[in-house]
Design an enzyme around this catalytic site. Structure first.
Site, short mmCIF file in Angstrom:
data_model
loop_
_atom_site.label_atom_id
_atom_site.label_comp_id
_atom_site.label_asym_id
_atom_site.label_seq_id
_atom_site.Cartn_x
_atom_site.Cartn_y
_atom_site.Cartn_z
N HIS A 169 34.51 6.24 42.52
CA HIS A 169 34.77 5.65 43.85
C HIS A 169 34.61 4.14 43.86
O HIS A 169 35.07 3.48 44.78
CB HIS A 169 33.82 6.27 44.88
CG HIS A 169 34.11 7.72 45.16
ND1 HIS A 169 34.64 8.16 46.35
CD2 HIS A 169 33.97 8.82 44.38
CE1 HIS A 169 34.80 9.47 46.30
NE2 HIS A 169 34.40 9.90 45.11
N ASP A 381 35.12 -4.26 46.02
CA ASP A 381 34.96 -2.93 46.63
C ASP A 381 35.96 -1.98 45.99
O ASP A 381 37.12 -2.36 45.78
CB ASP A 381 35.23 -3.02 48.14
CG ASP A 381 34.33 -2.10 48.94
OD1 ASP A 381 33.89 -1.09 48.38
OD2 ASP A 381 34.08 -2.39 50.13
O1 F6P Z 1 31.02 5.15 46.23
C1 F6P Z 1 29.97 4.39 46.69
C2 F6P Z 1 29.00 5.24 47.43
O2 F6P Z 1 28.51 6.29 46.65
C3 F6P Z 1 29.63 5.73 48.70
O3 F6P Z 1 29.42 7.03 48.96
C4 F6P Z 1 28.93 4.98 49.76
O4 F6P Z 1 29.69 3.85 50.05
C5 F6P Z 1 27.66 4.57 49.20
O5 F6P Z 1 27.89 4.47 47.82
C6 F6P Z 1 26.51 5.43 49.56
O6 F6P Z 1 25.37 4.90 49.05
P1 F6P Z 1 23.98 5.66 48.93
O7 F6P Z 1 24.28 7.08 48.57
O8 F6P Z 1 23.26 4.92 47.87
O9 F6P Z 1 23.35 5.54 50.26
#
Ligand code: F6P
Length: 490
Positions: A169, A381
């Site tokens: 992602h 991003d």
């Molecule tokens: O892909 C990046 C990501 O895993 C997305 O799900 C989201 O933007 C973010 O990071 C969530 O972060 P965390 O799980 O560390 O709160």
């Protein structure tokens, strides 16, 4: 014996769509935030299946009892519980102090602690064990994101031979940045254990292939378009780019609901005679928030007529607060907001309205609806789904998206958004000024085309595309709504 439906989708991601929060010693379930959950939630609701991941707490709770009956998902949730040491060294450590900054091209923020690597391997094995225990041989295991790169390798070690997919992602960095990683070969070799790798953009795929060439050796490529067959070090896999999206219909219909319209009207009434510029970001240094605040201040200096006519509503969603750069960033943003408000506030006008918390769905959609301009300016991003959510929520099609050229979303949205370099404070100020003065007709045309483009490539297209591409190399994938095609779409 339990009867299993064939070709069930098993998602494995670091986080589950439900996170546990502790409030005065009491656990509470809330929806997890972030792009991954926003994108995969609708898919799982539509297809069913099993979702394996961490509920965000190191204290175990009974998830089933915590989720209200009305909110119980129609797919299975299988928690992976992390100890506090695992959370510190795997989630906060290797995932978010090594891969996250490095893959966002911010290697100076990295903390290449070897203990983090040891723990990353151990916890990837733990996720793999849970996946192996709960996935049947006809299920399709689809692993998501940078926390879990080693899962296929761990599954292969235990004898799993079926197809396994992986989608990244976040960006995949250019070779000169990736090679800073002390475990670069191990990471690449582990990725080659998947049957198909998905990236957000063609550039991220190109970076990955170049890294393979530099670190592993000769790479053979077959095919053209958005999915290629790749041969390296005796492995043959598919590599594609699949720009992720959102559930267009769901967002558009929820944004048009009466509760949202009413709240949006209230927001506008509280801030009359001015345009709202909206920023919604997870608290993260990759989102470029200090640069954005500086550019907003610059807009007020360069174009004094904007004073008292625009206000920035900046929402910060709390995130990873236990990591020093995130903690420091919060202090810096607090200071900047205070300084800018101190400099410009006049009776009846505050330049920046600042919200630091999780928003519920109605609040989020109401802010999208109320704001005439969105300022989405990450430094780097993978995609940025806030940009897409904002457009789809603009049901009146009268708003303007200002978007960083370094968001993956810019590839798709560049023709009709105002594209900026987030480091260019004059350029961003000019874009705010231009958006403010943009004639209604131009706004409508641009927003209409942005929304059509997102509608054409919604999240169901995305999942079908990925599964079809995987199906070309592996016959036992979950059925999609489309016939298998050989040719690439993009
Ligand atoms: O892909 C990046 C990501 O895993 C997305 O799900 C989201 O933007 C973010 O990071 C969530 O972060 P965390 O799980 O560390 O709160």
């Amino acid at each position: 014996m339990r009867k299993r439906s064939p070709k069930r989708l098993v998602i494995v991601s670091n986080r589950l769509p439900i996170s546990i929060e502790w409030d005065n010693g009491k656990p509470r379930a809330r929806h997890s935030s972030g792009g991954l959950v926003t994108a995969l939630g609708p898919i799982m609701r539509q297809r069913g299946g099993l979702w394996i991941g961490w509920p965000g707490s190191v204290d175990k709770v009974d998830l089933g009892r915590l989720i209200p009956a009305s909110e119980k998902p129609n797919y299975g949730l299988r928690p992976v519980w992390l100890t506090s040491d695992e959370r510190d060294k795997f989630y906060l450590g290797f995932s978010n102090e090594v891969i996250w900054p490095l893959f966002h091209a911010l290697q100076t923020v990295c903390n290449f602690d070897p203990e983090f690597w040891t723990m990353y391997r151990r916890v990837n094995r733990k996720y793999a064990q849970v996946a192996k225990r709960h996935a049947g041989k006809d299920d399709y295991i689809w692993v998501h994101d940078y926390h879990l790169i080693l899962v296929a390798q761990e599954l292969r070690r235990t004898g799993v031979t079926g197809p396994i997919g992986f989608f990244l992602h976040i960006p995949f960095p250019a070779p000169d940045i990736f090679v800073k990683m002390p475990w670069r070969r191990e990471i690449l070799e582990a990725l080659l254990e998947y049957d198909i790798l998905g990236f957000q953009t063609v550039q991220h795929r190109r970076n990955f292939i170049q890294c393979l060439r530099n670190v592993i050796g000769d790479v053979g490529l077959e095919g053209k378009g958005h999915v290629l067959r790749l041969k390296v070090a005796g492995r043959r896999i598919s590599v594609g780019y699949f720009p992720i999206s959102i559930d267009y219909d769901q967002f558009a219909s929820e944004a048009g609901a009466e509760a949202v319209s009413e709240m949006a009207r209230n927001v506008r009434q509280q801030l009359p005679d001015r345009q709202l510029v909206l920023g919604i970001d997870r608290l993260d240094y990759t989102k470029g928030i200090p640069y954005k605040l500086d550019a907003f201040r610059n807009a007020l200096l360069r174009y004094p007529e904007l004073r008292e006519r625009i206000s920035l509503v900046q929402v910060l969603v709390p995130s990873r607060a236990d990591i020093a750069p995130y903690h420091d960033l919060k202090i810096e943003i607090d200071r900047l907001v205070g300084a800018i408000n101190g400099e410009f506030t006049k009776s009846g006008w505050i330049p920046i309205h600042y919200i630091f918390r999780h928003l519920d769905r109605v609040e989020l959609l109401a802010l999208y609806r109320a704001a005439g301009i969105a300022l989405v300016t990450p430094l780097e991003d993978g995609m940025n789904l806030v940009a897409k959510e904002y457009c789809v929520s603009s049901v009146e099609e009268d708003s303007v998206l200002i978007l960083s050229e370094f968001a993956g979303a810019a590839v798709q949205l560049q023709r009709h958004a105002l594209i900026v370099n987030p480091y260019d404070r004059d350029g961003v100020a000019d874009a705010i000024h231009r958006a403010y003065h943009m004639p209604q007709e131009e706004r409508r045309q641009r927003m209409h085309r942005l929304r059509r483009s997102i509608q054409d490539q919604n999240i169901y297209e995305w999942v079908d595309d990925f599964l079809l591409a995987g199906a070309a190399s592996a016959p036992r994938l979950p059925a999609t709504s489309k016939p298998v095609r050989k040719a690439a779409r993009r």
